[in-house]
Design a protein around this motif. Structure first.
Motif, PDB file in Angstrom:
ATOM      1  N   ILE A  42     -15.462  -2.071   3.370  1.00  0.00           N
ATOM      2  CA  ILE A  42     -15.049  -1.965   2.021  1.00  0.00           C
ATOM      3  C   ILE A  42     -13.457  -1.878   2.176  1.00  0.00           C
ATOM      4  N   VAL A  43     -12.664  -2.755   1.848  1.00  0.00           N
ATOM      5  CA  VAL A  43     -11.197  -2.510   2.243  1.00  0.00           C
ATOM      6  C   VAL A  43     -10.394  -3.000   0.746  1.00  0.00           C
ATOM      7  N   THR A  44      -9.614  -2.150   0.643  1.00  0.00           N
ATOM      8  CA  THR A  44      -8.642  -2.089  -0.742  1.00  0.00           C
ATOM      9  C   THR A  44      -7.919  -3.574  -0.638  1.00  0.00           C
ATOM     10  N   SER A  45      -7.403  -4.263  -1.664  1.00  0.00           N
ATOM     11  CA  SER A  45      -6.742  -5.371  -1.513  1.00  0.00           C
ATOM     12  C   SER A  45      -5.098  -4.988  -1.339  1.00  0.00           C
ATOM     13  N   GLU A  46      -4.888  -3.962  -1.899  1.00  0.00           N
ATOM     14  CA  GLU A  46      -3.428  -3.262  -1.716  1.00  0.00           C
ATOM     15  C   GLU A  46      -3.340  -2.529  -0.304  1.00  0.00           C
ATOM     16  N   HIS A  47      -2.442  -2.673   0.480  1.00  0.00           N
ATOM     17  CA  HIS A  47      -2.385  -2.214   1.821  1.00  0.00           C
ATOM     18  C   HIS A  47      -2.382  -0.519   1.624  1.00  0.00           C
ATOM     19  N   ILE A  48      -3.163   0.121   2.135  1.00  0.00           N
ATOM     20  CA  ILE A  48      -2.846   1.657   2.150  1.00  0.00           C
ATOM     21  C   ILE A  48      -3.205   2.114   3.217  1.00  0.00           C
ATOM     22  N   PRO A  49      -2.266   2.613   3.946  1.00  0.00           N
ATOM     23  CA  PRO A  49      -2.100   2.814   5.566  1.00  0.00           C
ATOM     24  C   PRO A  49      -3.157   3.813   5.789  1.00  0.00           C
ATOM     25  N   SER A  50      -3.461   4.930   5.080  1.00  0.00           N
ATOM     26  CA  SER A  50      -4.467   6.162   5.295  1.00  0.00           C
ATOM     27  C   SER A  50      -4.879   6.921   4.093  1.00  0.00           C
ATOM     28  N   ILE A  51      -5.990   7.738   4.164  1.00  0.00           N
ATOM     29  CA  ILE A  51      -6.383   8.301   2.950  1.00  0.00           C
ATOM     30  C   ILE A  51      -5.280   9.441   2.545  1.00  0.00           C
ATOM     31  N   ALA A  52      -4.353   9.731   3.503  1.00  0.00           N
ATOM     32  CA  ALA A  52      -3.041  10.573   3.190  1.00  0.00           C
ATOM     33  C   ALA A  52      -2.136   9.977   2.317  1.00  0.00           C
ATOM     34  N   ASP A  53      -1.968   8.582   2.437  1.00  0.00           N
ATOM     35  CA  ASP A  53      -1.278   7.878   1.532  1.00  0.00           C
ATOM     36  C   ASP A  53      -1.813   7.657   0.120  1.00  0.00           C
ATOM     37  N   LEU A  54      -3.109   8.049  -0.286  1.00  0.00           N
ATOM     38  CA  LEU A  54      -3.525   7.815  -1.536  1.00  0.00           C
ATOM     39  C   LEU A  54      -2.733   8.602  -2.608  1.00  0.00           C
ATOM     40  N   ALA A  55      -2.596   8.053  -3.756  1.00  0.00           N
ATOM     41  CA  ALA A  55      -1.518   8.704  -4.991  1.00  0.00           C
ATOM     42  C   ALA A  55      -2.733   8.548  -6.119  1.00  0.00           C
ATOM     43  N   GLU A  56      -2.017   9.106  -7.095  1.00  0.00           N
ATOM     44  CA  GLU A  56      -3.054   8.982  -8.321  1.00  0.00           C
ATOM     45  C   GLU A  56      -3.122   7.797  -8.758  1.00  0.00           C
ATOM     46  N   SER A  57      -2.100   6.876  -8.666  1.00  0.00           N
ATOM     47  CA  SER A  57      -1.991   5.501  -9.007  1.00  0.00           C
ATOM     48  C   SER A  57      -3.242   4.693  -8.267  1.00  0.00           C
ATOM     49  N   HIS A  58      -3.987   5.223  -7.294  1.00  0.00           N
ATOM     50  CA  HIS A  58      -5.092   4.730  -6.499  1.00  0.00           C
ATOM     51  C   HIS A  58      -6.349   5.046  -7.346  1.00  0.00           C
ATOM     52  N   ALA A  59      -6.405   5.822  -8.233  1.00  0.00           N
ATOM     53  CA  ALA A  59      -7.543   6.431  -8.585  1.00  0.00           C
ATOM     54  C   ALA A  59      -8.648   5.352  -9.065  1.00  0.00           C
ATOM     55  N   VAL A  60      -8.240   4.314  -9.631  1.00  0.00           N
ATOM     56  CA  VAL A  60      -9.164   3.188 -10.052  1.00  0.00           C
ATOM     57  C   VAL A  60      -9.690   2.652  -8.934  1.00  0.00           C
ATOM     58  N   VAL A  61      -8.949   2.208  -7.855  1.00  0.00           N
ATOM     59  CA  VAL A  61      -9.583   1.497  -6.663  1.00  0.00           C
ATOM     60  C   VAL A  61     -10.646   2.446  -6.041  1.00  0.00           C
ATOM     61  N   VAL A  62     -10.357   3.756  -5.714  1.00  0.00           N
ATOM     62  CA  VAL A  62     -10.923   4.719  -5.220  1.00  0.00           C
ATOM     63  C   VAL A  62     -12.494   4.910  -5.950  1.00  0.00           C
ATOM     64  N   ALA A  63     -12.341   4.903  -7.273  1.00  0.00           N
ATOM     65  CA  ALA A  63     -13.370   5.037  -7.984  1.00  0.00           C
ATOM     66  C   ALA A  63     -14.474   3.769  -7.939  1.00  0.00           C
ATOM     67  N   TRP A  64     -13.737   2.538  -7.885  1.00  0.00           N
ATOM     68  CA  TRP A  64     -14.226   1.054  -7.643  1.00  0.00           C
ATOM     69  C   TRP A  64     -15.226   1.204  -6.258  1.00  0.00           C
ATOM     70  N   MET A  65     -14.720   1.633  -5.572  1.00  0.00           N
ATOM     71  CA  MET A  65     -14.963   1.718  -3.898  1.00  0.00           C
ATOM     72  C   MET A  65     -16.436   2.512  -3.860  1.00  0.00           C
ATOM     73  N   ILE A  66     -16.587   3.461  -4.657  1.00  0.00           N
ATOM     74  CA  ILE A  66     -17.729   4.361  -4.465  1.00  0.00           C
ATOM     75  C   ILE A  66     -18.657   4.101  -5.868  1.00  0.00           C
ATOM     76  N   TYR A  67     -18.370   3.306  -6.645  1.00  0.00           N
ATOM     77  CA  TYR A  67     -19.037   2.954  -7.870  1.00  0.00           C
ATOM     78  C   TYR A  67     -20.378   2.261  -7.248  1.00  0.00           C
TER      79      TYR A  67
END
Length: 67
Positions: A42-67
């Motif tokens: 499962i890969v995000t369409s937006e390039h996110i280099p690592s989990i350490a680079d996640l920001a609050e703006s990524h909340a929707v995509v992270v939620a969608w990954m585990i939905y």
């Protein structure tokens, strides 16, 4: 990112085995060298280099990954 294999797969620059799901946030595809009978990536369409680079703006995509 120019050298990211996952970005190249998402942008159809290199082939993958089988795309299972795709929308504007995620791409889900079978691993080319599976380690289990069902091995999906499962890969995000937006390039996110690592989990350490996640920001609050990524909340929707992270939620969608585990939905």
């Amino acid at each position: 990112m120019a050298d990211c294999i996952f970005c190249k797969i998402i942008h159809k620059e290199i082939p993958t085995t089988e795309i299972i799901f795709e929308d504007d946030l995620l791409v889900v595809f079978k691993d080319i060298h599976p380690k289990a009978p069902i091995h999906l990536l499962i890969v995000t369409s937006e390039h996110i280099p690592s989990i350490a680079d996640l920001a609050e703006s990524h909340a929707v995509v992270v939620a969608w990954m585990i939905y």
